[in-house]
Design an enzyme around this catalytic site. Structure first.
Site, PDB file in Angstrom:
ATOM      1  CG  ASP A 129      28.014 -75.759 -23.748  1.00  0.00           C
ATOM      2  OD1 ASP A 129      27.055 -75.251 -23.127  1.00  0.00           O
ATOM      3  OD2 ASP A 129      27.881 -76.472 -24.761  1.00  0.00           O
TER       4      ASP A 129
HETATM    5  N1  URA Z   1      25.864 -74.513 -28.744  1.00  0.00           N
HETATM    6  C1  URA Z   1      26.425 -75.447 -27.925  1.00  0.00           C
HETATM    7  O1  URA Z   1      26.165 -76.626 -28.044  1.00  0.00           O
HETATM    8  N2  URA Z   1      27.298 -75.007 -26.997  1.00  0.00           N
HETATM    9  C2  URA Z   1      27.663 -73.715 -26.833  1.00  0.00           C
HETATM   10  O2  URA Z   1      28.479 -73.390 -25.979  1.00  0.00           O
HETATM   11  C3  URA Z   1      27.064 -72.772 -27.698  1.00  0.00           C
HETATM   12  C4  URA Z   1      26.166 -73.192 -28.653  1.00  0.00           C
END
Ligand code: URA
Length: 236
Positions: free
Chosen positions: A105
């Site tokens: 993310d």
């Molecule tokens: N899980 C998440 O919620 N976000 C990420 O960026 C990676 C794994």
């Protein structure tokens, strides 16, 4: 392989642009400027290095890279609201088709792999291949044993029919959770933490398989992933 093809395969532009770089005496190979785009060099030893405008690069059939992703960067090639992780890399990597091996993310930090080896990218992003990934989350509320047990036993995420379980869930301190997961569903870790009754305030990826983010790699910095790193990745 001739010099034009060397530059072309390494992402230094179209064949015409590569020829122009060479003709303009901007390329050195084996320590000397070479203006002959058709000059042949052996690339299979793995030791060939060349320079463009004084910056030295190794010849690599495929690029395997490791980036310490900072917050505020999207893994998409066509970012909507933030900067793009590719803006942290020399432009020839995007040019030669390097892509993210799974996504983080925009607000998640830490270990991100990138490669132009389609088979490798597919292997490491396939849901069938269960590669352990270690995340460290800062939680809004103090962690407790019930939450840790729920994460280990499995929590049902919204829209899923089967519970998602962490391989390991440990509290490093009251608000710091180390969580190892095998899958890579959308917002998986944040959703798991929410489903356990807490909230994820910050997320960082420390490890994929046996490959840890090197402590020496500053946020925003990248490095080549060498054979030792690739072996560690697979060994995990
Ligand atoms: N899980 C998440 O919620 N976000 C990420 O960026 C990676 C794994």
């Amino acid at each position: 392989m001739n010099l034009e093809s060397i530059l072309f395969t390494q992402g230094f532009g179209s064949r015409r642009q590569c020829r122009a770089l060479i003709g303009d005496a901007r390329v050195s190979i084996q320590g000397a400027i070479c203006t002959d785009a058709d000059a042949d060099f052996a690339v299979d030893s793995g030791a060939l290095r060349f320079s463009v405008d004084g910056i030295e690069w190794p010849y690599r059939e495929h690029a395997y890279l490791l980036l310490n992703k900072p917050a505020g960067y999207e893994c998409s090639r066509d970012p909507q609201h933030h900067l793009c992780v590719f803006s942290l890399l020399p432009p020839q990597f995007a040019e030669r088709g390097v892509q993210c091996v799974g996504r983080l993310d925009q607000d998640t930090t830490g270990l991100l792999l990138l490669s132009d080896d389609g088979k490798f990218v597919h292997q490491f992003t396939s849901p069938k291949r269960k590669v352990p990934k270690l995340y460290v989350a800062t939680t809004r509320h103090p962690l407790d044993d019930a939450q840790l047990a729920a994460l280990r036993d499995g929590v049902l995420l919204h829209g899923e029919t089967r519970p998602s379980a962490a391989l390991e869930a440990q509290a490093r301190d009251t608000h710091t959770l180390a969580l190892t997961v095998l899958e890579g569903k959308y917002h998986q870790v944040k959703r798991m933490i929410a489903a356990s009754g807490n909230r994820c305030e910050a997320l960082h990826r420390e490890r994929i398989g046996g490959l840890a983010l090197p402590a020496s790699l500053a946020p925003g910095a990248w490095q080549w992933l060498d054979d030792t790193g690739l072996a560690a990745l697979r060994a995990g």
